[in-house]
Design a protein around this motif. Structure first.
Motif, PDB file in Angstrom:
ATOM      1  N   GLU A 286       0.897  -1.109  -0.057  1.00  0.00           N
ATOM      2  CA  GLU A 286       0.029  -0.019   0.110  1.00  0.00           C
ATOM      3  C   GLU A 286       0.993   1.312   0.189  1.00  0.00           C
ATOM      4  N   LEU A 287       1.807   1.189   0.881  1.00  0.00           N
ATOM      5  CA  LEU A 287       2.719   2.255   0.589  1.00  0.00           C
ATOM      6  C   LEU A 287       3.375   2.452  -0.530  1.00  0.00           C
ATOM      7  N   LEU A 288       3.814   1.481  -1.054  1.00  0.00           N
ATOM      8  CA  LEU A 288       4.332   1.769  -2.525  1.00  0.00           C
ATOM      9  C   LEU A 288       3.360   2.069  -3.522  1.00  0.00           C
ATOM     10  N   LEU A 289       2.105   1.705  -3.511  1.00  0.00           N
ATOM     11  CA  LEU A 289       1.151   2.054  -4.346  1.00  0.00           C
ATOM     12  C   LEU A 289       0.772   3.603  -4.174  1.00  0.00           C
ATOM     13  N   VAL A 290       0.470   3.857  -2.971  1.00  0.00           N
ATOM     14  CA  VAL A 290       0.172   5.205  -2.805  1.00  0.00           C
ATOM     15  C   VAL A 290       1.327   6.193  -3.207  1.00  0.00           C
ATOM     16  N   ALA A 291       2.537   5.854  -3.021  1.00  0.00           N
ATOM     17  CA  ALA A 291       3.723   6.853  -3.208  1.00  0.00           C
ATOM     18  C   ALA A 291       3.956   6.643  -4.742  1.00  0.00           C
ATOM     19  N   GLY A 292       3.430   5.696  -5.382  1.00  0.00           N
ATOM     20  CA  GLY A 292       3.678   5.773  -6.889  1.00  0.00           C
ATOM     21  C   GLY A 292       2.476   6.464  -7.465  1.00  0.00           C
ATOM     22  N   LEU A 293       1.506   6.425  -6.857  1.00  0.00           N
ATOM     23  CA  LEU A 293       0.289   7.268  -7.582  1.00  0.00           C
ATOM     24  C   LEU A 293       0.638   8.631  -7.209  1.00  0.00           C
TER      25      LEU A 293
ATOM     26  N   TYR B 289       1.097  11.476 -10.034  1.00  0.00           N
ATOM     27  CA  TYR B 289       0.315  12.754 -10.337  1.00  0.00           C
ATOM     28  C   TYR B 289       1.263  13.898 -10.397  1.00  0.00           C
ATOM     29  N   LYS B 290       2.234  14.067  -9.581  1.00  0.00           N
ATOM     30  CA  LYS B 290       3.153  14.981  -9.591  1.00  0.00           C
ATOM     31  C   LYS B 290       3.831  15.194 -10.804  1.00  0.00           C
TER      32      LYS B 290
ATOM     33  N   ALA C 283      -4.009  12.206   4.194  1.00  0.00           N
ATOM     34  CA  ALA C 283      -2.951  11.086   4.703  1.00  0.00           C
ATOM     35  C   ALA C 283      -3.592  10.359   6.023  1.00  0.00           C
ATOM     36  N   GLY C 284      -3.883  11.431   6.833  1.00  0.00           N
ATOM     37  CA  GLY C 284      -4.602  10.850   8.278  1.00  0.00           C
ATOM     38  C   GLY C 284      -5.653  10.036   8.113  1.00  0.00           C
ATOM     39  N   PHE C 285      -6.614  10.405   7.239  1.00  0.00           N
ATOM     40  CA  PHE C 285      -7.859   9.676   6.718  1.00  0.00           C
ATOM     41  C   PHE C 285      -7.507   8.442   6.122  1.00  0.00           C
ATOM     42  N   LEU C 286      -6.559   8.143   5.453  1.00  0.00           N
ATOM     43  CA  LEU C 286      -6.204   6.867   4.824  1.00  0.00           C
ATOM     44  C   LEU C 286      -5.475   6.057   5.879  1.00  0.00           C
TER      45      LEU C 286
ATOM     46  N   LEU D 204     -10.294   7.834  -4.436  1.00  0.00           N
ATOM     47  CA  LEU D 204      -9.428   9.050  -4.438  1.00  0.00           C
ATOM     48  C   LEU D 204      -8.278   8.723  -5.804  1.00  0.00           C
ATOM     49  N   ALA D 205      -7.959   7.599  -6.192  1.00  0.00           N
ATOM     50  CA  ALA D 205      -7.058   7.354  -7.482  1.00  0.00           C
ATOM     51  C   ALA D 205      -7.664   7.534  -8.642  1.00  0.00           C
ATOM     52  N   ALA D 206      -9.079   7.228  -8.562  1.00  0.00           N
ATOM     53  CA  ALA D 206     -10.045   7.674  -9.678  1.00  0.00           C
ATOM     54  C   ALA D 206     -10.069   9.052 -10.022  1.00  0.00           C
ATOM     55  N   VAL D 207     -10.529   9.819  -8.854  1.00  0.00           N
ATOM     56  CA  VAL D 207     -10.578  11.117  -9.017  1.00  0.00           C
ATOM     57  C   VAL D 207      -9.477  11.886  -9.382  1.00  0.00           C
TER      58      VAL D 207
END
Length: 272
Positions: free
Chosen positions: A25-32, A36-37, A99-102, A120-123
């Motif tokens: 999950e950390l790798l996935l969120v960081a990758g997304l 995005y950036k 981030a706190g929410f997730l 969130l990823a879709a939006v």
């Protein structure tokens, strides 16, 4: 023996979702986030197009008779403290709140975490496409609006001059991910909790709305487009059912079960 073990087995929740692996999950969120950036950076350099689109959006809002962004900004400009708080909220709440929410969902509501992360990823992905296709200068850059760049005047500011700012794309006003993410945080927490006070989470997107418009970082249409994208994502990605605690199955009625040894001795002693 089986009758004694069944309630203990029933206390477990067979439908409870497995928590996704943390490293994945950390790798996935960081990758997304990195995608995005990087995608936002691809939209830089379209200055003339961004300002042209800004003029079109501003005139479209007036044609639609939307309230002027200046009405909200005038409320903030009554005092330096209020506008400084609004700038600080804009600069510091967006990412930490999401981030706190997730993190909280991951630890306490895994099934809602997976759902919220997908939404969130879709939006965010849809927003990136719009940022590339429709670069838009924020109202603080458009002289025709008459709005003040509150962050530059009163501080704190997260942006540098557009030509030298290599960390962000300031021509990505539409849609407003500040508002889209804030609204999803509120919706996610309302869906994942049961407290009667959970509706107060809607104050987060409401405050975000007032801040992003009052600081002249976004137009009303940026908010409307972000809301539409979030609504579409929520329609396509089903909200999970609440995880229900499974109670032990009721035992047989007292008259149907076999008397326990102590009860049997008492009944025999009573002459039964």
């Amino acid at each position: 023996m089986n009758a004694r073990t069944e309630p203990a087995e029933a206390e477990t929740e067979p439908d409870a979702p497995a928590r996704p692996p943390l490293v994945r999950e950390l790798l996935l969120v960081a990758g997304l986030f990195l995608v995005y950036k990087f995608g936002r950076q691809l939209a830089t350099g379209h200055t003339a197009e961004a300002f042209g689109n800004a003029r079109h959006v501003w005139h479209l809002e007036r044609w639609l008779h939307l309230p002027g962004e200046g009405a909200v900004q005038s409320l903030l400009l009554h005092g330096d403290v209020l506008v400084h708080v609004a700038n600080t909220y804009y600069a510091t709440v967006h990412f930490p709140a999401t981030a706190g929410f997730l993190v909280w969902l991951y630890l306490r509501r895994p099934v809602h975490y997976v759902w919220s992360r997908r939404v969130l990823a879709a939006v965010t992905g849809a927003a990136l496409v719009l940022h590339l296709a429709f670069p838009l200068a924020p109202p603080r850059m458009l002289g025709a609006t008459g709005l003040v760049d509150t962050a530059r005047v009163y501080g704190p500011s997260v942006y540098g001059p557009p030509r030298t700012d290599s960390l962000s794309n300031q021509f990505a006003a539409m849609p407003s991910l500040h508002f889209g993410w804030a609204l999803m945080v509120a919706i996610g927490l309302i869906a994942a909790t049961r407290s009667r006070w959970r509706w107060l989470w809607l104050l987060h997107p409401l405050l975000t709305l007032l801040v992003i418009v009052g600081t002249a970082n976004h137009y009303w249409l940026d908010v409307l487009v972000a809301s539409a994208l979030l609504g579409l994502a929520l329609a396509l990605i089903r909200v999970p059912r609440r995880a229900r605690a499974t109670a032990p199955p009721p035992g047989p009625p007292r008259w149907a079960r076999e008397p326990r040894p102590a009860e049997r001795r008492r009944l025999v002693g009573a002459g039964r």
